[in-house]
Design a protein around this motif. Structure first.
Motif, short mmCIF file in Angstrom:
data_model
loop_
_atom_site.label_atom_id
_atom_site.label_comp_id
_atom_site.label_asym_id
_atom_site.label_seq_id
_atom_site.Cartn_x
_atom_site.Cartn_y
_atom_site.Cartn_z
N PRO A 28 0.30 -2.27 -7.92
CA PRO A 28 -1.14 -2.41 -7.63
C PRO A 28 -1.66 -3.83 -7.85
N GLN A 29 -1.13 -4.52 -8.86
CA GLN A 29 -1.57 -5.89 -9.14
C GLN A 29 -1.20 -6.81 -7.97
N ARG B 161 -3.55 -6.09 -5.06
CA ARG B 161 -4.87 -6.71 -5.22
C ARG B 161 -4.80 -8.20 -4.90
N GLU C 43 -4.54 -8.68 -1.12
CA GLU C 43 -5.82 -8.45 -0.45
C GLU C 43 -6.80 -9.57 -0.72
N ALA C 44 -6.78 -10.11 -1.95
CA ALA C 44 -7.64 -11.25 -2.25
C ALA C 44 -7.22 -12.46 -1.43
N ARG D 245 0.83 -1.21 0.00
CA ARG D 245 0.00 0.00 0.00
C ARG D 245 0.86 1.26 0.00
#
Length: 545
Positions: free
Chosen positions: A523-524, A527, A530-531, A518
């Motif tokens: 960004p990938q 994500r 977080e998934a 963060r």
């Protein structure tokens, strides 16, 4: 970025309900994605100071004259530069040889400086030599100018012995400036030799000491030396200068300058042949390969530079044979392996990857671990990465497990010479590579032998944990990637053991990775992290129910 470690090409999530598996995160491991730094960093330029000069060996009488006090002073100076065995032993031997030759010269030019050297007081010897020579003698007679130039040159050798390459360059420059005052053709040749010494010292300052501001002066000195040795009048000296100029340009590692280095090496090879100058020809071929490889590493993944680089290394190996030059043969074999591995990784050419593995194994067959432990470890690491790439390409041929098993062995060998305390970044990189290989091998073996495969997954998790011991030496993105891979390994183990503690540890690592990402990570990757966190929480709730 982690050197020589596997890069993550992509990250994705899988549902816990996926048929046949309950994985919460899949990393698409790019085993061939990032292939090795040069196996011998110091080997890029074969003349770090006095160590690689083609000078005549000192006589036994010259060696016998080197005093115990001067030996101890040299060793103390080298230790102050951070050298440790066995590199210290090699440098010390080279320095003693250089000092043995220097003593003969000092006996003629400055007995007081010789006395200071024999007492081990190199600072005083240098001061005596510089004090006795002057740059502002005006129209001093030729004999005095030449005598003063010799004193400055001797001071330069003392600086080199202590690895003060910047000081050595200044003294060689002073000597060359004096010789230039003579203004005769014979003096031009002597000035050329001193300018070459100056250039070598500056390149060593850049490559050995990391002084990037010495590169531009080194290039300028080489250009000056070219004007002193026209090709028509002195073809061999002109070729030597082109070779040295290539080394200076290559040290810059800037694409346009490395391109110029390629031109300089090829110019030298226009004059030299394997028969007329075998050592120089081989060195020019080898460093041409290095320049082309550097450009290939900087481009968009093509192989146009890599194929001629491989040809250049193979040419060097025709002159540097295992029988006549075993150390240089091993160096060229390792660098050939680098290029072949990159070609294989970029094109999917299994044959090239197998040739790379063979080149690394050949180099390891000659390079002695006790003499060059760091280089031996880097070779093992490079071999492991090539074997990982080979496993990825051969997976459809049923040979997946074999190369991975050998890769694991290679990475384990490399870690025998690396620690989180002494070489944290390299230790972390190799630990990650070992973890990647164990992870892939564990998944593969679990299909036929779940217990054996589970043990391999446990070892993979331990390898990632070991890599995190060096997290302070790594970039936040790299720490996050290691934590995600560790979480993935723990998730695979959990699917077999259903141990809630494994999920808790995996969740902690994924949350830490997400926090790091963060702050500016990919960004990938964020994500995916977080998934993965969501999947882990779901898995805990499912298990609790």
């Amino acid at each position: 970025m982690l050197e020589s470690s596997v890069e993550f090409l992509a990250m994705a999530t899988r549902s816990l309900s996926e048929p046949g598996r309950q994985n919460f995160l899949a990393l698409l491991l790019g085993g061939a994605g990032a292939l090795l730094a040069s196996f011998w960093a110091a080997g890029r330029l074969l003349r770090p100071g006095f160590a690689w000069r083609a000078e005549a060996a000192p006589t036994e009488a010259e060696r016998a004259g080197v005093t115990a006090a001067s030996r101890e002073a040299i060793e103390a100076a080298l230790r102050a530069e951070g050298l440790v065995a066995p590199e210290l032993d090699g440098r010390l031997a080279q320095a003693v040889d250089a000092l043995a030759r220097l003593r003969t010269r000092l006996a003629e030019t400055s007995p007081p400086a010789l006395e200071a050297v024999d007492r081990g007081d190199f600072a005083e010897a240098r001061a005596i030599l510089r004090e006795g020579a002057g740059l502002s003698r005006g129209e001093a007679d030729r004999a005095q100018v030449e005598f003063d130039a010799k004193r400055f040159a001797a001071a330069g050798v003392i600086d080199e012995i202590k690895l003060d390459f910047r000081g050595a360059a200044e003294n060689f420059d002073a000597a060359a400036t004096l010789v230039a005052k003579i203004g005769e053709e014979a003096a031009a040749e002597r000035e050329w030799r001193l300018r070459m010494e100056q250039a070598r010292a500056l390149v060593a300052d850049a490559t050995v000491k990391g002084a990037r501001d010495s590169i531009a002066p080194a290039i300028a000195v080489c250009d000056k030396a070219l004007s002193l040795a026209p090709r028509a009048r002195a073809p061999h000296a002109w070729a030597q200068t082109q070779l040295q100029r290539g080394d200076a340009l290559l040290a810059a590692e800037e694409p346009h300058l490395v391109e110029d280095a390629v031109h300089s090496y090829r110019a030298a090879l226009e004059e030299w042949t394997q028969r007329s100058a075998p050592f120089e020809w081989a060195r020019a071929q080898h460093n041409l390969g290095e320049a082309l490889k550097t450009l290939a590493e900087q481009d968009d993944g093509g192989v146009e530079r890599l194929r001629p680089a491989a040809d250049a290394y193979r040419a060097a190996l025709r002159a540097w044979t295992r029988e006549t030059a075993p150390d240089l043969w091993a160096l060229a074999q390792g660098n050939l392996g680098d290029v072949l591995a990159m070609i294989g990784a970029r094109t999917g050419d299994v044959t090239k990857l197998r040739e790379a593995v063979a080149a690394y194994q050949a180099a390891l067959g000659e390079l002695r671990r006790d003499i060059a432990p760091r280089e031996w470890a880097q070779l093992q690491d490079s071999l492991g990465v090539a074997l990982e790439a080979l496993a990825e390409q051969e997976c459809r041929e049923g040979e997946y497990g074999g190369p991975l098993t050998l890769a694991v062995e290679a990475f384990q060998s490399a870690l025998e010479e690396r620690s989180a305390e002494n070489e944290p970044a390299q230790y972390a990189a190799t630990s990650v590579s070992l973890g990647d290989s164990l992870l892939a091998l564990g998944e593969h073996e679990s299909k036929a032998n779940p217990d054996y495969g589970g043990g391999l997954l446990g070892r993979a998790a331990d390898s990632y944990r070991n890599a995190l011991k060096a997290r302070e030496a790594l970039a936040p993105d790299d720490v996050a990637r290691i934590e995600i891979n560790l979480a993935y390994a723990l998730g695979l183990i959990w699917t077999r053991r259903r141990d809630e503690a494994l999920l808790d540890e995996a969740l902690a690592h994924v949350e830490d990775a997400a926090a790091l990402l963060r702050e500016g990570g990919d960004p990938q990757h964020l994500r995916a992290a977080e998934a993965a966190r969501a999947n882990l929480i779901e898995a805990r709730l499912t298990q609790a129910a």
